[in-house]
Design a protein around this motif. Structure first.
Motif, PDB file in Angstrom:
ATOM      1  N   ILE A   1     -11.620 -10.015  -5.914  1.00  0.00           N
ATOM      2  CA  ILE A   1     -10.533 -10.034  -4.923  1.00  0.00           C
ATOM      3  C   ILE A   1     -10.697 -11.267  -4.038  1.00  0.00           C
ATOM      4  CG2 ILE A   1      -9.475  -8.793  -2.992  1.00  0.00           C
ATOM      5  CD1 ILE A   1     -10.691  -6.190  -4.231  1.00  0.00           C
ATOM      6  N   VAL A   2      -9.632 -12.063  -3.937  1.00  0.00           N
ATOM      7  CA  VAL A   2      -9.707 -13.302  -3.147  1.00  0.00           C
ATOM      8  C   VAL A   2      -9.393 -13.024  -1.678  1.00  0.00           C
ATOM      9  CG1 VAL A   2      -8.848 -15.676  -2.951  1.00  0.00           C
ATOM     10  CG2 VAL A   2      -9.028 -14.607  -5.219  1.00  0.00           C
ATOM     11  N   ASN A   3      -8.324 -12.252  -1.419  1.00  0.00           N
ATOM     12  CA  ASN A   3      -7.933 -11.929  -0.032  1.00  0.00           C
ATOM     13  C   ASN A   3      -7.705 -10.426   0.118  1.00  0.00           C
ATOM     14  OD1 ASN A   3      -7.552 -14.700   1.078  1.00  0.00           O
ATOM     15  ND2 ASN A   3      -6.058 -14.757  -0.589  1.00  0.00           N
ATOM     16  N   TYR A   4      -7.802  -9.941   1.339  1.00  0.00           N
ATOM     17  CA  TYR A   4      -7.589  -8.520   1.613  1.00  0.00           C
ATOM     18  C   TYR A   4      -6.580  -8.405   2.749  1.00  0.00           C
ATOM     19  CZ  TYR A   4      -9.063  -3.612   1.633  1.00  0.00           C
ATOM     20  OH  TYR A   4      -9.112  -2.237   1.506  1.00  0.00           O
TER      21      TYR A   4
ATOM     22  N   LYS B   1      -4.336  -5.697   5.191  1.00  0.00           N
ATOM     23  CA  LYS B   1      -4.062  -4.325   5.642  1.00  0.00           C
ATOM     24  C   LYS B   1      -2.625  -4.274   6.143  1.00  0.00           C
ATOM     25  CE  LYS B   1      -8.586  -2.504   6.513  1.00  0.00           C
ATOM     26  NZ  LYS B   1      -9.319  -1.458   7.163  1.00  0.00           N
TER      27      LYS B   1
ATOM     28  N   ILE C   1      -4.192  -1.531  -3.426  1.00  0.00           N
ATOM     29  CA  ILE C   1      -5.466  -0.855  -3.660  1.00  0.00           C
ATOM     30  C   ILE C   1      -5.313   0.598  -3.231  1.00  0.00           C
ATOM     31  CG2 ILE C   1      -7.862  -0.698  -2.821  1.00  0.00           C
ATOM     32  CD1 ILE C   1      -7.595  -3.091  -4.542  1.00  0.00           C
ATOM     33  N   GLY C   2      -5.606   1.535  -4.118  1.00  0.00           N
ATOM     34  CA  GLY C   2      -5.575   2.954  -3.734  1.00  0.00           C
ATOM     35  C   GLY C   2      -6.888   3.283  -3.051  1.00  0.00           C
ATOM     36  N   GLY C   3      -7.596   4.249  -3.563  1.00  0.00           N
ATOM     37  CA  GLY C   3      -8.902   4.574  -3.000  1.00  0.00           C
ATOM     38  C   GLY C   3      -9.954   3.554  -3.411  1.00  0.00           C
ATOM     39  N   GLY C   4      -9.683   2.869  -4.488  1.00  0.00           N
ATOM     40  CA  GLY C   4     -10.612   1.838  -4.964  1.00  0.00           C
ATOM     41  C   GLY C   4     -11.712   2.394  -5.858  1.00  0.00           C
TER      42      GLY C   4
ATOM     43  N   ASP D   1      -4.032  -3.008   1.239  1.00  0.00           N
ATOM     44  CA  ASP D   1      -4.541  -1.700   1.648  1.00  0.00           C
ATOM     45  C   ASP D   1      -3.436  -0.952   2.402  1.00  0.00           C
ATOM     46  OD1 ASP D   1      -5.882   0.392   2.964  1.00  0.00           O
ATOM     47  OD2 ASP D   1      -7.747  -0.745   3.054  1.00  0.00           O
TER      48      ASP D   1
ATOM     49  N   GLU E   1      -3.841   1.851   4.170  1.00  0.00           N
ATOM     50  CA  GLU E   1      -4.408   2.793   5.141  1.00  0.00           C
ATOM     51  C   GLU E   1      -3.536   2.981   6.391  1.00  0.00           C
ATOM     52  OE1 GLU E   1      -8.290   1.758   6.691  1.00  0.00           O
ATOM     53  OE2 GLU E   1      -8.240   3.459   8.056  1.00  0.00           O
TER      54      GLU E   1
END
Lengths: 152, 267
Positions: B3-6, B8, B28-31, B46, B48
């Protein structure tokens, strides 16, 4: 990327990679009670409590812990000591590699299930593998520990 | 998975905008199953903070938002009462509690995992999914649905239909994936037969269902004929877990048991 996590009651700021797993982040912070086992969510030795619920840290991205609380066995010393005494008396201990994750899962079970039955215990701990004991002695020890706590 | 970036997201709309920005952006679900993939993801999104974490029970249905965990789902009392609790039974057999606290409803359905112990019992019931762009559709239609447009699964809707259910997962060891899994249900005198992990994704035995649903009386012979039609119409395959021939023999046994169980429980 910076994340804020409450680890065993202490505020921590970790600098993590987007694809870093919580197991690596916590072990890099010297929390060595969390073990690396299968690294693919099968064995349970990497279990930590995430907002009080057991999760496998080898399969949880560290980014998901941002703004949450994490508890390791370092945060449950007294309770772990009580359980480990029963483990010793029942011969439920050999290498000890799975003990801390098991103790955390037992703690979570007690929070989630009031007066767990033998079946509840077996079902709740199914994801915590032990390659030494064959589980019988562990279950005896857990049951005795729970009974002792009930009496108090 | 690399994964390059995350990112939320704060709303579903924001998540969708980010999702379509780049072909390799991904929700991304629960991962929980990320380690099974070797994909390179530009931005992992994400959900969340988008508020998809509710379980809503009405008189006619139970709705599970995408971010509800499998553990939260399996503990839902109302779900345990439907079709003998076959969904709870299926989910309960997925690894341990710690993994089910991570895995989400959205991730488990959207991934369309062929080994799923969740999709097979869901198909035997009356279930729908709601997607951000494509809207609401039957779960079976979603599993076949191929859209060029990216989408986000918002919720799973389980109708509170009365019925009897059977679910069995054949596995080699306690925490293993299914060698095969079978769900059978009976509701309003209609049978549903679902076979998953063949090793391909769960599917209905449609011809077998049509045959048995047209019978006035269910006899031992009718059940045998239904089993035979089912294993002949469904495609089975070989992988590291089991051969095609072994899976066919297993399917015969568990479809027969399922049909017997729901028929006997009805009488």
């Amino acid at each position: 990327m910076k994340i804020n996590v409450l680890v065993n009651g202490q505020k921590k700021i970790y600098d993590v990679l987007p694809d870093e797993y919580l197991l690596d982040t916590l072990r890099a912070d010297h929390l060595y009670s969390i073990k690396r086992g299968c690294d693919n969510s099968s064995c349970g030795v990497c279990t930590v409590l995430f907002d009080g619920k057991p999760v496998q840290s080898c399969s949880m991205l560290s980014m998901k812990a941002d703004g949450h609380s994490i508890t390791t066995i370092e945060g449950h010393q007294d309770e772990a000591k009580r359980l480990s005494e029963h483990f010793g008396h029942q011969g439920a201990d050999q290498c000890g590699y799975c003990n801390s994750s098991l103790a955390l899962t037992v703690h979570a079970m007690k929070t989630e299930i009031e007066k767990p039955t033998e079946e509840d215990i077996k079902e709740y701990l199914v994801g915590n593998l032990c390659r030494c004991t064959g589980y019988e002695a562990q279950h005896r020890a857990i049951k005795l520990c729970l009974e002792e706590e009930d009496e108090k | 998975m690399e994964i390059v970036n995350y990112f939320k997201a704060q709303s579903v709309e924001e998540a969708y905008k980010k999702l379509i920005e780049n072909p390799s952006n991904l929700i991304i679900g629960g991962g929980a199953w990320l380690r099974l993939s070797s994909k390179i993801v530009e931005t992992a999104i994400d959900l969340e903070h988008v508020g998809l974490n509710k379980i809503v029970e009405t008189d006619s249905s139970i709705e599970f938002d995408a971010s509800v965990t499998l553990r939260e789902l399996e503990k839902t009392e109302a779900l345990k009462k439907l079709f003998g609790g076959i969904v709870n039974k299926g989910v309960n057999g997925i690894m341990g509690v710690a993994l089910r606290n991570l895995a989400t409803v959205g991730g488990s359905i959207f991934g369309k995992y062929s080994f799923s112990d969740f999709i097979t019992p869901l198909l035997a019931m009356n279930t729908e999914v709601e997607l951000y762009k494509a809207g609401r559709m039957k779960l079976e239609d979603f599993l076949k649905f191929k859209s060029k447009e990216k989408d986000i699964l918002l919720k799973l809707i389980v109708q509170k239909e009365e019925g009897l259910g059977y679910y069995y997962k054949m596995k080699k060891t306690g925490l293993d994936f299914a060698v095969i899994n079978v769900a059978v249900s009976l509701s309003n005198s209609k049978f549903k037969i679902v076979v998953g992990a063949r090793p391909s994704l769960a599917a209905y035995a449609l011809k077998a269902m049509e045959f048995i649903n047209n019978q006035k009386q269910i006899t031992k012979e009718i059940i045998e004929e239904t089993v035979s039609i089912a294993v002949n119409e469904l495609k089975f395959g070989t992988n590291s877990k089991a051969s095609k021939e072994y899976r066919i023999e297993l399917a015969k046994v568990y479809i027969r048991r399922g049909l017997n169980e729901v028929t006997n429980n009805e009488n």
